[in-house]
Scaffold this motif. Structure first.
Motif, PDB file in Angstrom:
ATOM      1  N   SER A  82       0.821  -1.206   0.000  1.00 33.96           N
ATOM      2  CA  SER A  82       0.000   0.000   0.000  1.00 33.96           C
ATOM      3  C   SER A  82       0.856   1.259   0.000  1.00 33.96           C
ATOM      4  CB  SER A  82      -0.953  -0.005   1.187  1.00 33.96           C
ATOM      5  OG  SER A  82      -0.246  -0.179   2.387  1.00 33.96           O
ATOM      6  N   GLN A  83       1.988   1.229   0.688  1.00 29.07           N
ATOM      7  CA  GLN A  83       2.843   2.415   0.743  1.00 29.07           C
ATOM      8  C   GLN A  83       3.445   2.720  -0.635  1.00 29.07           C
ATOM      9  OE1 GLN A  83       5.939   2.386   3.681  1.00 29.07           O
ATOM     10  NE2 GLN A  83       6.577   4.466   3.190  1.00 29.07           N
ATOM     11  N   MET A  84       3.964   1.710  -1.299  1.00 24.56           N
ATOM     12  CA  MET A  84       4.543   1.935  -2.629  1.00 24.56           C
ATOM     13  C   MET A  84       3.474   2.395  -3.621  1.00 24.56           C
ATOM     14  SD  MET A  84       7.448  -1.073  -3.007  1.00 24.56           S
ATOM     15  CE  MET A  84       6.835  -1.470  -4.591  1.00 24.56           C
ATOM     16  N   THR A  85       2.294   1.819  -3.519  1.00 28.51           N
ATOM     17  CA  THR A  85       1.205   2.203  -4.421  1.00 28.51           C
ATOM     18  C   THR A  85       0.774   3.638  -4.161  1.00 28.51           C
ATOM     19  OG1 THR A  85       0.463  -0.087  -4.428  1.00 28.51           O
ATOM     20  CG2 THR A  85      -1.079   1.550  -5.252  1.00 28.51           C
ATOM     21  N   LEU A  86       0.655   4.001  -2.895  1.00 26.90           N
ATOM     22  CA  LEU A  86       0.283   5.371  -2.547  1.00 26.90           C
ATOM     23  C   LEU A  86       1.335   6.356  -3.043  1.00 26.90           C
ATOM     24  CD1 LEU A  86      -1.849   7.067  -1.069  1.00 26.90           C
ATOM     25  CD2 LEU A  86      -0.490   6.825   0.991  1.00 26.90           C
ATOM     26  N   GLU A  87       2.604   6.027  -2.870  1.00 28.44           N
ATOM     27  CA  GLU A  87       3.688   6.897  -3.347  1.00 28.44           C
ATOM     28  C   GLU A  87       3.619   7.064  -4.870  1.00 28.44           C
ATOM     29  OE1 GLU A  87       5.697   8.649  -1.450  1.00 28.44           O
ATOM     30  OE2 GLU A  87       4.903   7.742   0.374  1.00 28.44           O
ATOM     31  N   LYS A  88       3.352   5.971  -5.567  1.00 34.08           N
ATOM     32  CA  LYS A  88       3.252   6.018  -7.026  1.00 34.08           C
ATOM     33  C   LYS A  88       2.107   6.930  -7.462  1.00 34.08           C
ATOM     34  CE  LYS A  88       1.935   3.048 -10.871  1.00 34.08           C
ATOM     35  NZ  LYS A  88       1.465   1.714 -11.249  1.00 34.08           N
ATOM     36  N   PHE A  89       0.969   6.794  -6.798  1.00 31.92           N
ATOM     37  CA  PHE A  89      -0.192   7.601  -7.166  1.00 31.92           C
ATOM     38  C   PHE A  89       0.020   9.076  -6.822  1.00 31.92           C
ATOM     39  CE2 PHE A  89      -2.141   3.717  -8.155  1.00 31.92           C
ATOM     40  CZ  PHE A  89      -3.299   3.990  -8.865  1.00 31.92           C
ATOM     41  N   PHE A 121       1.117  14.531  -8.871  1.00 26.07           N
ATOM     42  CA  PHE A 121       1.920  15.755  -8.778  1.00 26.07           C
ATOM     43  C   PHE A 121       2.673  16.091 -10.062  1.00 26.07           C
ATOM     44  CE2 PHE A 121       2.607  15.128  -3.927  1.00 26.07           C
ATOM     45  CZ  PHE A 121       1.314  15.546  -3.686  1.00 26.07           C
ATOM     46  N   THR A 122       3.004  15.104 -10.881  1.00 25.82           N
ATOM     47  CA  THR A 122       3.947  15.383 -11.965  1.00 25.82           C
ATOM     48  C   THR A 122       3.457  15.068 -13.374  1.00 25.82           C
ATOM     49  OG1 THR A 122       4.959  13.200 -11.731  1.00 25.82           O
ATOM     50  CG2 THR A 122       5.933  15.003 -10.454  1.00 25.82           C
ATOM     51  N   ALA A 150       0.705  21.841  -2.570  1.00 27.54           N
ATOM     52  CA  ALA A 150      -0.256  22.874  -2.964  1.00 27.54           C
ATOM     53  C   ALA A 150       0.343  24.269  -2.866  1.00 27.54           C
ATOM     54  CB  ALA A 150      -1.511  22.785  -2.101  1.00 27.54           C
ATOM     55  N   GLU A 151       1.366  24.425  -2.054  1.00 23.53           N
ATOM     56  CA  GLU A 151       1.999  25.734  -1.878  1.00 23.53           C
ATOM     57  C   GLU A 151       3.289  25.863  -2.679  1.00 23.53           C
ATOM     58  OE1 GLU A 151       2.420  25.843   2.342  1.00 23.53           O
ATOM     59  OE2 GLU A 151       0.281  26.238   2.671  1.00 23.53           O
ATOM     60  N   HIS A 152       3.583  24.886  -3.524  1.00 22.62           N
ATOM     61  CA  HIS A 152       4.821  24.918  -4.308  1.00 22.62           C
ATOM     62  C   HIS A 152       4.783  26.106  -5.256  1.00 22.62           C
ATOM     63  CE1 HIS A 152       8.206  23.580  -6.712  1.00 22.62           C
ATOM     64  NE2 HIS A 152       8.481  22.749  -5.726  1.00 22.62           N
ATOM     65  N   LEU A 157       1.545  22.091 -11.940  1.00 18.77           N
ATOM     66  CA  LEU A 157       0.994  20.725 -11.982  1.00 18.77           C
ATOM     67  C   LEU A 157       0.971  20.109 -10.593  1.00 18.77           C
ATOM     68  CD1 LEU A 157       2.593  19.189 -15.200  1.00 18.77           C
ATOM     69  CD2 LEU A 157       0.282  20.067 -14.887  1.00 18.77           C
ATOM     70  N   ARG A 158       2.001  20.379  -9.814  1.00 18.84           N
ATOM     71  CA  ARG A 158       2.074  19.861  -8.443  1.00 18.84           C
ATOM     72  C   ARG A 158       0.947  20.473  -7.601  1.00 18.84           C
ATOM     73  NH1 ARG A 158       5.718  17.076  -5.423  1.00 18.84           N
ATOM     74  NH2 ARG A 158       7.082  16.870  -7.210  1.00 18.84           N
ATOM     75  N   ARG A 159       0.739  21.776  -7.763  1.00 15.97           N
ATOM     76  CA  ARG A 159      -0.336  22.447  -7.006  1.00 15.97           C
ATOM     77  C   ARG A 159      -1.701  21.881  -7.391  1.00 15.97           C
ATOM     78  NH1 ARG A 159       2.688  27.213  -8.289  1.00 15.97           N
ATOM     79  NH2 ARG A 159       1.156  27.719  -9.884  1.00 15.97           N
ATOM     80  N   GLN A 160      -1.939  21.746  -8.702  1.00 17.53           N
ATOM     81  CA  GLN A 160      -3.228  21.222  -9.154  1.00 17.53           C
ATOM     82  C   GLN A 160      -3.426  19.785  -8.691  1.00 17.53           C
ATOM     83  OE1 GLN A 160      -3.788  20.763 -13.391  1.00 17.53           O
ATOM     84  NE2 GLN A 160      -6.015  20.995 -13.179  1.00 17.53           N
ATOM     85  N   GLY A 161      -2.384  18.978  -8.761  1.00 13.00           N
ATOM     86  CA  GLY A 161      -2.469  17.592  -8.302  1.00 13.00           C
ATOM     87  C   GLY A 161      -2.795  17.497  -6.822  1.00 13.00           C
ATOM     88  N   ALA A 162      -2.188  18.376  -6.024  1.00 17.52           N
ATOM     89  CA  ALA A 162      -2.463  18.381  -4.587  1.00 17.52           C
ATOM     90  C   ALA A 162      -3.921  18.751  -4.321  1.00 17.52           C
ATOM     91  CB  ALA A 162      -1.529  19.353  -3.870  1.00 17.52           C
ATOM     92  N   LEU A 163      -4.424  19.737  -5.045  1.00 14.62           N
ATOM     93  CA  LEU A 163      -5.820  20.134  -4.857  1.00 14.62           C
ATOM     94  C   LEU A 163      -6.772  19.022  -5.300  1.00 14.62           C
ATOM     95  CD1 LEU A 163      -5.621  23.875  -5.966  1.00 14.62           C
ATOM     96  CD2 LEU A 163      -5.733  22.962  -3.647  1.00 14.62           C
ATOM     97  N   MET A 164      -6.411  18.316  -6.364  1.00 18.93           N
ATOM     98  CA  MET A 164      -7.222  17.171  -6.790  1.00 18.93           C
ATOM     99  C   MET A 164      -7.217  16.087  -5.718  1.00 18.93           C
ATOM    100  SD  MET A 164      -6.157  16.665 -10.746  1.00 18.93           S
ATOM    101  CE  MET A 164      -7.060  17.404 -12.067  1.00 18.93           C
TER     102      MET A 164
END
Length: 157
Positions: free
Chosen positions: A64-71, A76-77, A116-118, A123-130
């Motif tokens: 689950s940790q690796m999958t969460l990191e991947k997602f 973000f990118t 979100a504050e980057h 793209l990182r900000r939008q990904g965080a908000l999503m």
């Protein structure tokens, strides 16, 4: 695929087929040719119970940790908005499957706030908000106590 996921939750979680179906569903969330966000949402709704079952069964084939990191990384990118949206929904589904404690365990709120504050990567900000949206949608009322921490970030973004 959604039907397959819905049926799979009735199979013993230690069975290798459960992890295979879960991997297939997770790949569908990151598919750039996903028909619509509603399809991604339906897939994410099926993913959460399977993540919970695999986590409770301590299935070695699913991390689950690796999958969460991947997602998170995809959210973000990735340049493709469909993939970012699916990745955010995947984050929400994985956290729902693991339980609300996953927010603390993986320090998710802080990481999303930082993204979100980057200042230089939209793209990182939008990904965080999503991801915030997907977490709120997936967890519902369970996410409300965390809104207090995320509100300043949401207002600034």
């Amino acid at each position: 695929a959604v039907y397959l996921g819905a049926v799979t939750k009735y199979i013993d979680p230690s069975d290798a087929k459960v992890v295979a179906v879960l991997d297939r569903l997770l790949d569908l969330l990151l598919d750039p040719k996903a028909p619509s966000p509603s399809v991604q949402k339906a897939v994410a709704d099926v993913v959460a119970p399977l993540v919970k079952a695999c986590n409770q069964a301590k299935t070695e084939a699913f991390s689950s940790q690796m999958t969460l990191e991947k997602f998170l990384e995809e959210a973000f990118t990735n340049d493709n908005a469909t993939i970012r949206n699916g990745a955010a929904m995947g984050v929400g589904a994985i956290v729902k499957g693991l339980g609300i404690s996953a927010l603390k365990q993986f320090d998710l709120i802080k990481r999303l706030q930082e993204a979100a504050e980057h200042p230089k990567e939209p793209l990182r900000r939008q990904g965080a908000l999503m991801c915030f949206e997907a977490l709120s949608e997936a967890l519902g009322r369970l996410f409300e106590p965390f809104v207090i921490h995320t509100l300043p970030t949401l207002l600034v973004s």
